[in-house]
Motif scaffolding. Structure first.
Motif, short mmCIF file in Angstrom:
data_model
loop_
_atom_site.label_atom_id
_atom_site.label_comp_id
_atom_site.label_asym_id
_atom_site.label_seq_id
_atom_site.Cartn_x
_atom_site.Cartn_y
_atom_site.Cartn_z
N ASP A 2 0.82 -1.21 0.00
CA ASP A 2 0.00 0.00 0.00
C ASP A 2 0.85 1.26 0.00
OD1 ASP A 2 -2.11 -1.64 0.05
OD2 ASP A 2 -2.62 -1.35 2.16
N ASN A 3 2.00 1.20 0.71
CA ASN A 3 2.86 2.39 0.76
C ASN A 3 3.38 2.76 -0.63
OD1 ASN A 3 4.23 -0.01 0.85
ND2 ASN A 3 5.86 0.72 2.22
N VAL A 4 3.64 1.74 -1.46
CA VAL A 4 4.09 2.01 -2.82
C VAL A 4 2.97 2.66 -3.62
CG1 VAL A 4 5.00 1.03 -4.95
CG2 VAL A 4 5.69 0.06 -2.76
N GLN A 5 1.76 2.11 -3.46
CA GLN A 5 0.60 2.66 -4.15
C GLN A 5 0.40 4.13 -3.77
OE1 GLN A 5 -0.89 1.17 -6.59
NE2 GLN A 5 -2.27 2.87 -6.89
N ARG A 6 0.60 4.41 -2.48
CA ARG A 6 0.45 5.80 -2.01
C ARG A 6 1.46 6.73 -2.67
NH1 ARG A 6 -1.09 4.05 2.88
NH2 ARG A 6 1.06 3.89 3.63
N LEU A 7 2.71 6.24 -2.80
CA LEU A 7 3.75 7.04 -3.48
C LEU A 7 3.27 7.49 -4.85
CD1 LEU A 7 7.14 5.14 -2.89
CD2 LEU A 7 6.46 7.36 -1.95
N PHE A 8 2.66 6.53 -5.59
CA PHE A 8 2.20 6.86 -6.94
C PHE A 8 1.02 7.82 -6.92
CE2 PHE A 8 5.02 3.60 -8.38
CZ PHE A 8 5.35 4.00 -9.66
N GLU A 9 0.16 7.65 -5.90
CA GLU A 9 -1.01 8.53 -5.83
C GLU A 9 -0.60 9.98 -5.58
OE1 GLU A 9 -3.45 6.52 -2.98
OE2 GLU A 9 -3.92 4.94 -4.45
N TYR A 26 -2.35 7.69 -17.15
CA TYR A 26 -3.25 6.52 -17.25
C TYR A 26 -2.49 5.24 -16.90
CZ TYR A 26 -6.07 3.07 -20.01
OH TYR A 26 -6.78 1.99 -20.47
N THR A 27 -1.30 5.08 -17.49
CA THR A 27 -0.51 3.87 -17.28
C THR A 27 -0.06 3.75 -15.82
OG1 THR A 27 0.35 4.01 -19.53
CG2 THR A 27 1.59 2.65 -18.00
N LEU A 28 0.46 4.84 -15.28
CA LEU A 28 1.05 4.75 -13.94
C LEU A 28 -0.02 4.70 -12.84
CD1 LEU A 28 4.17 7.04 -14.38
CD2 LEU A 28 4.11 4.55 -14.20
N ARG A 29 -1.28 5.05 -13.19
CA ARG A 29 -2.36 4.96 -12.20
C ARG A 29 -3.20 3.69 -12.37
NH1 ARG A 29 -1.49 9.28 -9.55
NH2 ARG A 29 -1.13 11.28 -10.53
N LEU A 30 -2.88 2.88 -13.37
CA LEU A 30 -3.65 1.65 -13.60
C LEU A 30 -3.48 0.67 -12.44
CD1 LEU A 30 -3.48 0.21 -17.23
CD2 LEU A 30 -5.49 0.71 -15.85
N GLY A 31 -2.43 0.89 -11.68
CA GLY A 31 -2.21 -0.01 -10.55
C GLY A 31 -1.34 -1.17 -10.95
N GLY A 32 -1.80 -2.38 -10.65
CA GLY A 32 -0.92 -3.52 -10.85
C GLY A 32 -0.36 -3.91 -9.49
N GLU A 62 9.41 1.17 -10.80
CA GLU A 62 8.06 0.85 -11.26
C GLU A 62 7.72 1.63 -12.54
OE1 GLU A 62 6.21 -1.51 -10.31
OE2 GLU A 62 4.16 -1.05 -10.92
N THR A 63 8.21 2.84 -12.64
CA THR A 63 7.99 3.63 -13.85
C THR A 63 8.69 2.96 -15.04
OG1 THR A 63 7.81 5.65 -12.55
CG2 THR A 63 8.24 5.92 -14.90
N PHE A 64 9.92 2.50 -14.80
CA PHE A 64 10.64 1.77 -15.85
C PHE A 64 9.86 0.51 -16.25
CE2 PHE A 64 13.41 -1.74 -17.09
CZ PHE A 64 13.95 -1.21 -18.25
N HIS A 65 9.42 -0.25 -15.25
CA HIS A 65 8.68 -1.49 -15.54
C HIS A 65 7.45 -1.21 -16.39
CE1 HIS A 65 6.72 -5.31 -15.12
NE2 HIS A 65 5.75 -4.81 -14.38
#
Lengths: 316, 316
Positions: A2-9, A26-32, A62-65
């Motif tokens: 969840d902490n990683v998800q928060r970073l992106f949010e 769109y891509t970076l907020r799609l989750g995964g 994660e951005t690279f991935h």
């Protein structure tokens, strides 16, 4: 995770020109699963690092991935990713090329955001990983037009295409914590084994998952004639004549429900699912053993062990 | 620029898988002006840097530049570059995507090859430049479908797409030499002015060059309905009604010899070539003035001044 998800949010991705950044957002907020940054941070914590230093690297990896997925989806002409239209499918091929390139640069921006006394070595590790991922994707494409791909070659390919990025993410997490060389090696090897297991699981899920859980069509690899662990293992398990027949069936120019079911029937007769699951367990045990080698208090290994356990039982 | 060419001749680009690296080898050996690395090294020398430290950055910047050309040619579907088939044209679109991505990573490999006390700042400069180049390419693509692009917007676009990479290369050369902030600013602004002049020259050459010298078709921008300095300047020079008529003529769905000649006739009547040449001279004078501002012995500026003089008279 969840902490990683928060970073992106918390990150702003929308800038001018919007035609470039909207697909990135769109891509970076799609989750995964956010698996790679979660691994990076878990290893950093295990090695006694400071979490606030390493979040930039987590965002970067994660951005690279996601950049690699974006370009892979374009090259494979995959219409869906995580149940949503892919970038090339929604915005066109040129947007997919250029937004992908930009995401790659944004990954670097994260990595460069904070100084670190090991930064050049860390960036080198990230970059050499990126090069191997590209090589892996090329082998994957080469294999599409070949009928003699061995299981060994396949393992070399998924090592580059999938495993090195998990291993690289974990090693980078440890490098931020100034881990010693021996620990770095164990961590990297742990990641390689996890990554191989992860990809074989993916291949199994493509054949056997529940479609609504997976978020994409089941049996797609068969319909695309894609070499994956399941077919290559099945071919290796068959006697020679049966192997040639299965090969021919797999190469049916246009698969329908019937030909897919025939292939699944052969898989079941061979017991290839159980064999693949055995291989996954073996690889995850290797990963576990590398983890035991690392000389830190046991309780610090808990988050990473939980991630490993979660991977063992994943359904998508 | 022979020393830059030699750097590339000494580098090995062919590795496994060959399907990935052969197009990279082809691209990086095609030659070209090697302008950006030459500028980088000339500025480094001017600021008293050590040439042996900076060759990695020269290789890095040229590799990056060739990556952008590779992906641009794919997006624009350009069949030729420097008189030879482009990568997507010779090896297909997927190869162009992936070999391009790999070249981008190879550019980073060069930049990371040697330590430098300013490395993070240098890499940041490189990366922010890369992001602006992507943004510039997006604006360029956006402009293709618009009929109301102003000369001002066009200048903003070519600043990002072309000028920042020349300016960035020069700034990086100076950063390797530990130049002071004021010199860095002058050098960057010198590069921006040179870059804008360079692009307007490109636009003029597309319309007026000798085809065999240029190595590609003349008048291609007109046939592609591409907004360039010449058409936008011509539209700005016309009274409103004539401007609408020229716009309409330029947008002719499928140009033939006749419609192209009509457009050239209007250009000649307006004297747009002379106006564009005046703008180029103005920008090169700006660049020259920024160069005068830099506080180093005059003889150290000679190589850079020679590059500037060469640019003023280029025919391709």
């Amino acid at each position: 995770m969840d902490n990683v998800q928060r970073l992106f949010e918390q990150e702003p991705f929308l800038h001018e020109p919007t035609e470039l950044y909207e697909p990135i957002d769109y891509t970076l907020r799609l989750g995964g699963k956010r698996l790679r940054p979660a691994l990076l941070m878990a290893v950093n914590q295990m090695m006694g690092g400071d979490p606030s230093n390493v979040s930039v690297a987590a965002l970067g990896i994660e951005t690279f991935h996601n950049f690699t997925l974006l370009h892979d989806d374009l090259m494979d002409k995959s219409p869906l990713r995580r149940g949503k239209p892919t970038i090339w499918n929604r915005w066109g091929e040129n947007t997919a090329i250029l937004s992908g390139d930009t995401m790659y640069a944004l990954a670097w921006r994260y990595f460069l955001r904070k100084p670190h006394e090991n930064l050049r070595e860390i960036l080198n590790c990230f970059n050499e990983t990126a090069i191997e991922v590209c090589e892996g994707q090329q082998y994957d494409m080469n294999f599409e037009t070949r009928n003699d791909v061995s299981l060994e070659e396949y393992m070399m390919m998924i090592r580059k295409k999938t495993a090195v990025l998990l291993a690289g993410a974990m090693k980078i997490g440890a490098m931020y914590a100034m881990a010693d060389e021996e620990s770095l090696r164990s961590i990297y090897d742990c990641g390689i084994n996890m990554g191989l297991a992860f990809q074989i699981q993916d291949d199994l899920l493509d054949t056997y998952a529940d479609q609504s859980t997976l978020g994409k069509a089941v049996g797609q690899d068969i319909r695309d004639h894609k070499k994956n662990y399941v077919i290559l293992r099945a071919l290796a398990m068959c006697p020679r004549l049966e192997s040639a027949a299965l090969q021919k069936l797999y190469n049916t120019p246009k698969h329908d429900q019937h030909s897919v079911e025939q292939i699944l029937y052969i898989y079941n007769n061979l017991g290839v699912k159980a064999e693949a699951e055995k291989e996954i367990r073996r690889l995850l045990e290797n990963a576990q053993n590398e983890l035991e080698n690392i000389n830190v208090p046991n309780d610090r290994k808990t988050p990473l062990k939980e991630l490993l356990a979660m991977l063992s039982g994943r359904k998508k």
